[in-house]
Design a protein around this motif. Sequence first.
Motif, mmCIF file in Angstrom:
data_model
loop_
_atom_site.group_PDB
_atom_site.id
_atom_site.type_symbol
_atom_site.label_atom_id
_atom_site.label_comp_id
_atom_site.label_asym_id
_atom_site.label_seq_id
_atom_site.Cartn_x
_atom_site.Cartn_y
_atom_site.Cartn_z
ATOM 1 N N ILE A 141 -5.242 -0.031 -6.520
ATOM 2 C CA ILE A 141 -4.813 -1.427 -6.620
ATOM 3 C C ILE A 141 -4.037 -1.744 -5.347
ATOM 4 O O ILE A 141 -3.046 -1.091 -5.048
ATOM 5 N N SER A 142 -4.510 -2.743 -4.601
ATOM 6 C CA SER A 142 -3.839 -3.158 -3.366
ATOM 7 C C SER A 142 -3.700 -4.670 -3.369
ATOM 8 O O SER A 142 -4.521 -5.372 -3.962
ATOM 9 N N ALA A 150 -0.179 -3.434 5.617
ATOM 10 C CA ALA A 150 -0.866 -3.715 4.354
ATOM 11 C C ALA A 150 -2.198 -2.975 4.392
ATOM 12 O O ALA A 150 -3.060 -3.289 5.201
ATOM 13 N N THR A 151 -2.334 -1.963 3.546
ATOM 14 C CA THR A 151 -3.538 -1.133 3.518
ATOM 15 C C THR A 151 -4.244 -1.287 2.173
ATOM 16 O O THR A 151 -3.719 -1.896 1.246
ATOM 17 N N GLN A 152 -5.439 -0.704 2.079
ATOM 18 C CA GLN A 152 -6.238 -0.758 0.859
ATOM 19 C C GLN A 152 -6.873 0.597 0.594
ATOM 20 O O GLN A 152 -8.029 0.689 0.203
ATOM 21 N N ASN A 161 6.374 -11.419 2.383
ATOM 22 C CA ASN A 161 5.612 -10.385 3.089
ATOM 23 C C ASN A 161 5.373 -9.144 2.234
ATOM 24 O O ASN A 161 5.280 -8.034 2.757
ATOM 25 N N GLY A 162 5.301 -9.308 0.922
ATOM 26 C CA GLY A 162 5.092 -8.171 0.031
ATOM 27 C C GLY A 162 3.709 -7.578 0.188
ATOM 28 O O GLY A 162 2.732 -8.283 0.421
ATOM 29 N N ARG A 163 3.658 -6.257 0.052
ATOM 30 C CA ARG A 163 2.390 -5.535 0.130
ATOM 31 C C ARG A 163 2.498 -4.279 -0.707
ATOM 32 O O ARG A 163 3.568 -3.672 -0.796
ATOM 33 N N PHE A 164 1.410 -3.896 -1.346
ATOM 34 C CA PHE A 164 1.367 -2.665 -2.117
ATOM 35 C C PHE A 164 -0.021 -2.070 -2.009
ATOM 36 O O PHE A 164 -1.007 -2.769 -1.776
#
Length: 184
Positions: free
Chosen positions: A155-156, A37-39, A175-178
């Motif tokens: 957008i994270s 999970a990044t930003q 465990n979703g991440r974007f």
Amino acid sequence: MKRSLHLVLLLLLVIGVVTQCEKRTPAKDNSYGLPNATQEGKQMFACLVNGDPWISKRYTGTPGGGYINDTLWVSGERFNEPANKWDGGFTIALVNAHAKEGQHYRLNNNLKCWAEYGAVNSPCFDYTGSFGNNHTYATDGEIILTRFDTIHRVISGTFWFDAPTQYCDTIHVTNGRFDITYSN
């Protein structure tokens, strides 16, 4: 003797500096094979669907997202290669929700905050070629915006949701991440 001690200390110092300068790959923040999970706007969308890793495969426009008229959305899709046919995808939207970084939003298929999942290679859907027959909407879930930067257009966040289907038990998306950079 004193000189030998100085050489040993100097050698230990050099070894310590060299080992500290090695480039290290960051550890995964999960054990499921998903990207971290990044930003940073890395064009990533991934989650677990009923415990199985689901990672958006990049093609023109996906993963994607945007923010316009106080509506924020992110999406990820996969295409089955080599046939290049749509295999499934997600869309999460916050409509007129006054989106803010650090906020938690309930995904419950109302008009403001919703999540959608669709797939064609799944026994959970009756895919007859009609777009509406292979999608389901979240009845419970959450999205957390970990970065919402309108200057750099990033957008994270993280998400989870449950969605009922016609032919299976409820689909559990966890465990979703974007991490999306948008252009609009």
